[in-house]
Design a protein around this motif. Sequence first.
Motif, PDB file in Angstrom:
ATOM      1  N   PRO A  48       0.826  -1.216   0.000  1.00 20.58           N
ATOM      2  CA  PRO A  48       0.000   0.000   0.000  1.00 20.58           C
ATOM      3  C   PRO A  48       0.859   1.266   0.000  1.00 20.58           C
ATOM      4  O   PRO A  48       1.951   1.289   0.583  1.00 20.58           O
ATOM      5  CB  PRO A  48      -0.792  -0.113   1.311  1.00 20.58           C
ATOM      6  N   ILE A  49       0.384   2.297  -0.654  1.00 16.70           N
ATOM      7  CA  ILE A  49       1.085   3.583  -0.643  1.00 16.70           C
ATOM      8  C   ILE A  49       0.993   4.177   0.762  1.00 16.70           C
ATOM      9  O   ILE A  49      -0.056   4.136   1.416  1.00 16.70           O
ATOM     10  CB  ILE A  49       0.447   4.544  -1.671  1.00 16.70           C
ATOM     11  N   SER A  50       2.125   4.709   1.244  1.00 18.54           N
ATOM     12  CA  SER A  50       2.160   5.256   2.607  1.00 18.54           C
ATOM     13  C   SER A  50       2.684   6.687   2.585  1.00 18.54           C
ATOM     14  O   SER A  50       3.650   6.999   1.886  1.00 18.54           O
ATOM     15  CB  SER A  50       3.061   4.401   3.499  1.00 18.54           C
ATOM     16  N   GLU A  51       2.048   7.552   3.366  1.00 13.78           N
ATOM     17  CA  GLU A  51       2.525   8.929   3.479  1.00 13.78           C
ATOM     18  C   GLU A  51       3.707   9.035   4.441  1.00 13.78           C
ATOM     19  O   GLU A  51       4.354  10.084   4.537  1.00 13.78           O
ATOM     20  CB  GLU A  51       1.397   9.841   3.958  1.00 13.78           C
ATOM     21  N   TYR A  52       3.985   7.919   5.148  1.00 10.68           N
ATOM     22  CA  TYR A  52       5.054   7.947   6.149  1.00 10.68           C
ATOM     23  C   TYR A  52       6.360   7.316   5.670  1.00 10.68           C
ATOM     24  O   TYR A  52       7.400   7.510   6.301  1.00 10.68           O
ATOM     25  CB  TYR A  52       4.588   7.223   7.417  1.00 10.68           C
ATOM     26  N   TYR A  53       6.309   6.568   4.589  1.00 10.06           N
ATOM     27  CA  TYR A  53       7.497   5.860   4.130  1.00 10.06           C
ATOM     28  C   TYR A  53       7.688   6.016   2.620  1.00 10.06           C
ATOM     29  O   TYR A  53       6.718   6.062   1.860  1.00 10.06           O
ATOM     30  CB  TYR A  53       7.400   4.353   4.424  1.00 10.06           C
ATOM     31  N   ASP A  54       8.966   6.073   2.209  1.00  4.54           N
ATOM     32  CA  ASP A  54       9.329   5.865   0.814  1.00  4.54           C
ATOM     33  C   ASP A  54       9.640   4.377   0.705  1.00  4.54           C
ATOM     34  O   ASP A  54      10.717   3.931   1.119  1.00  4.54           O
ATOM     35  CB  ASP A  54      10.548   6.711   0.444  1.00  4.54           C
ATOM     36  N   THR A  55       8.696   3.597   0.204  1.00  3.08           N
ATOM     37  CA  THR A  55       8.798   2.134   0.263  1.00  3.08           C
ATOM     38  C   THR A  55      10.062   1.612  -0.403  1.00  3.08           C
ATOM     39  O   THR A  55      10.756   0.731   0.147  1.00  3.08           O
ATOM     40  CB  THR A  55       7.554   1.490  -0.397  1.00  3.08           C
TER      41      THR A  55
END
Length: 513
Positions: free
Chosen positions: A366-373
């Motif tokens: 999932p896309i996260s606003e807290y991490y650059d995956t």
Amino acid sequence: MSDSTTFSQHINDGYTTKGDYITLGAAIYNEEVIGDAQIKIPLKTLNRHGLIAGATGTGKTKTLQVIAENLSEKGIPVLLMDIKGDLSGIAAASPGHPKIDERHQKINIPFTAKSFPVEILTLSEQEGVRLRATISEFGPVLLSRILDVSETQAGIIAILFKYCDDNKLPLLDLNDLKKVLQYATQEGKEELEKDYGRISTASTGAILRKIVTLEQQGADLFFGERSFDVEDLCRIDEDGRGIINIVRLTDIQDRPKLFSTFMLSLLAEIYSTFPEQGDSERPELIIFLDEAHLIFDEASSALIDQIESIVKLIRSKGIGLYFVTQNPTDVPDGVLSQLGLKVQHALRAFTAKDRKAIKLTAENYPISEYYDTKEILTSLGIGEALVTALDEKGRPTPLAATMLRAPMSRMDILTDDELKELLGKSKLAKKYNEAIDRESAYELLNAKIEKAEAEEAKEAAKKEREKLNTSSSSRSRSRGTSTTEKAIVKVLTSATFIRGALGILNKILGSKK
């Protein structure tokens, strides 16, 4: 980006659960472990399958061990495929370590060293409870897919199974199957063609070569009796903990065909045996497939289709499948899309191919606003992972970089003496380790062939006797006629007869004078 308080609330909202759950660890944000942002996985979603992935040495096996321990504590049985041979230590308590204490202080989870109930199973000649299945239980469709035969050859296999069913010929092991193939094209050719149609010798020869290949990988040890009852995988010990069943596979790493055969047979048997339970509050059994690429690397498209079908359907039986491998790309897309829990350990970007794999892997989360995956995938430490699961409503949870808890059991193998003691306590060894070789297709067809040969020999002998008797009678009649004639001639031409005859003539002539 938001501060740690907002992040903590974000994680807790996503991982809140009203029912029972297992805790994997605590979330990491800005390189800091947030102890009150714990990663809780609801038990009711664990039958939605999962993935544990990561480069060598990043902690995949320890994550598997942690999940297995926590499931056992919740009374859920587990089946582990131990290909590297490093899971037997689950049967012994952890000796502890200051680094473990430090880790658990950070993630705000108390650490307790424990051992867990373990049953050692085996497919090969290694010690353990023997796992076997009969050819009949395997069935013609699954067998055809394992052998990777053509459509025509698969049809012949189906005919042979039908013939054996119709004639009460049990197909138990590979010797039975090979004997039926031989019989179909030799002694029983006319019999089978009459009822089932013509069977090509070339096709049966090709099938036989496939069987020999499977046999060379050790499948002759797997096929036979006594068949393993999959219900025995779901046992609970006297303390209410689920038994952790460990299949020792260290000596079959180079025999992926045998591993695939066993796994598909097991999953098919579980699916056909276990009752439907839908979305229950807890799974019946969780199965971990370590080194999962061994199943898929050499699998045919038909075999992969079969695996995908089982993965999609078996969750309704309360069974969760967890694939453990180095990279998510090792798992076919059709299977990967069915996996609810994903635990992604670090990946290494040594080559352009590695960087491409990391990019593809990042897109699976999932896309996260807290991490650059993509960035965090290469910076995770040992025992750390990106986690996403399903909440109680089946929705994906937020992506969380997680410091995972340490195993409560030993992170090392049992000694030889400890393993021997554990095997000696097995409650299943007596049930399954006795080899059974009852009368089956091999013996019954051999007896049928011997009977037919004996009858043929008897008929041939009878015809030979009749022939000899006819010839003897003819000669006897011939000899009898010839002897009589010779005797008459002999008498008529003898001197005594002539003298007597002449004497009578002389008397007759003298009296007339």
